[in-house]
Design an enzyme around this catalytic site. Structure first.
Site, short mmCIF file in Angstrom:
data_model
loop_
_atom_site.label_atom_id
_atom_site.label_comp_id
_atom_site.label_asym_id
_atom_site.label_seq_id
_atom_site.Cartn_x
_atom_site.Cartn_y
_atom_site.Cartn_z
N GLY A 25 0.78 -1.25 0.00
CA GLY A 25 0.00 0.00 0.00
C GLY A 25 0.81 1.28 0.00
CD GLU A 50 2.82 1.32 7.24
OE1 GLU A 50 2.02 1.46 6.28
OE2 GLU A 50 3.08 0.22 7.75
CG ASP A 87 -6.93 0.56 11.05
OD1 ASP A 87 -7.74 1.40 10.64
OD2 ASP A 87 -7.27 -0.49 11.61
CE LYS A 106 -8.22 3.82 9.03
NZ LYS A 106 -9.23 2.92 8.45
CG PHE A 149 -11.98 0.83 4.59
CD1 PHE A 149 -11.09 0.11 5.38
CD2 PHE A 149 -11.95 0.64 3.22
CE1 PHE A 149 -10.19 -0.79 4.82
CE2 PHE A 149 -11.05 -0.25 2.65
CZ PHE A 149 -10.17 -0.97 3.45
CB VAL A 150 -9.59 6.01 2.86
CG1 VAL A 150 -10.35 7.02 3.69
CG2 VAL A 150 -8.29 5.61 3.57
CG ASP A 180 -5.94 -3.09 -1.06
OD1 ASP A 180 -5.32 -2.72 -0.04
OD2 ASP A 180 -6.25 -4.28 -1.26
NE ARG A 192 -2.77 -3.25 -3.44
CZ ARG A 192 -2.68 -3.25 -2.12
NH1 ARG A 192 -2.42 -2.14 -1.46
NH2 ARG A 192 -2.85 -4.36 -1.44
P1 IMP Z 1 -2.68 -1.75 11.25
O1 IMP Z 1 -1.66 -2.82 11.44
O2 IMP Z 1 -4.00 -2.11 11.83
O3 IMP Z 1 -2.25 -0.38 11.67
O4 IMP Z 1 -3.04 -1.77 9.71
C1 IMP Z 1 -2.35 -1.01 8.82
C2 IMP Z 1 -2.59 -1.55 7.44
O5 IMP Z 1 -3.96 -1.89 7.24
C3 IMP Z 1 -2.28 -0.48 6.42
O6 IMP Z 1 -0.92 -0.53 6.04
C4 IMP Z 1 -3.23 -0.83 5.31
O7 IMP Z 1 -2.66 -1.82 4.47
C5 IMP Z 1 -4.43 -1.42 6.02
N1 IMP Z 1 -5.47 -0.39 6.24
C6 IMP Z 1 -5.82 0.18 7.41
N2 IMP Z 1 -6.81 1.07 7.25
C7 IMP Z 1 -7.10 1.07 5.92
C8 IMP Z 1 -8.04 1.79 5.10
O8 IMP Z 1 -8.84 2.64 5.55
N3 IMP Z 1 -8.03 1.50 3.78
C9 IMP Z 1 -7.19 0.59 3.23
N4 IMP Z 1 -6.29 -0.10 3.94
C10 IMP Z 1 -6.25 0.13 5.29
MG MG Z 2 0.31 -1.04 4.28
#
Ligand code: IMP
Ligand code: MG
Length: 171
Positions: free
Chosen positions: A45, A95, A99, A127, A148-149, A155, A161
């Protein structure tokens, strides 16, 4: 747009993204003046953001890629590890969005195990409302609420993407 999808609402335009990336590049450039950087792109991403950000940085830099995966209900796993020597180096992780913070927390632990001179994180979107682990990025393009974006690398099952702008995606 040929690949548009029902439920997509414009959220951040390509022009706004460009402004955010320029601003972040300026901050990074100032903070690392006189230093060399190892810039790490977690696949997949972050690719568009990494590509735009690094081309706005004139600092001497080495690039590397790491591929992590976190299947639902399982922990984070490394699919492809870092290949350059980061010991004693200034490492910047790029990054696209943070999330829960699980991916980044895992990656930071992995990088710190190699004893870099420093480790910082830049994220285009943050976020914080979704955070499960205490991860704080050093540079943030924009803090967003719990939505969610897709687009600009982000994606939903690979859709979005390649979009130049970022969309809110309501299923
Ligand atoms: P984390 O480990 O929960 O912080 O997740 C991070 C990863 O989840 C990011 O690098 C994205 O690949 C995916 N992700 C989190 N939120 C979104 C979103 O709103 N849209 C798309 N991918 C997301
Ligand atoms: Mg990612």
């Amino acid at each position: 747009m040929t690949q548009s999808h029902a439920g997509m609402v414009p959220f951040i335009t390509a022009e706004e993204i460009d402004e955010m990336v320029s601003q972040l590049a300026q901050e990074i450039e100032q903070d690392y003046r006189g230093k060399d950087l190892v810039v790490i792109c977690p696949l997949k991403g972050s690719v568009p953001f990494f590509s735009d950000l690094t081309r706005k940085l004139s600092l001497p830099q080495t690039h590397d890629f790491v591929h992590l995966t976190s299947p639902k209900g399982e922990g984070v796993r490394i699919l492809q590890d870092i290949t350059v020597n980061i010991t004693g180096q200034h490492v910047l992780v790029v990054e696209e969005i943070i999330d829960a913070g699980r991916t980044l927390s895992f990656l930071k632990t992995r990088i710190l195990a190699s004893s870099p001179a420093s480790l910082k994180v830049v994220t285009l979107l943050d976020k914080p409302a979704r955070r499960e682990l205490p991860i704080k990025p050093d540079y943030v393009g924009r803090t967003i609420d719990d939505r969610f974006v897709i687009g600009y690398g982000m994606d939903l099952e690979e859709i979005g993407r390649n979009y130049r702008a970022i969309y809110n995606y309501a299923q």
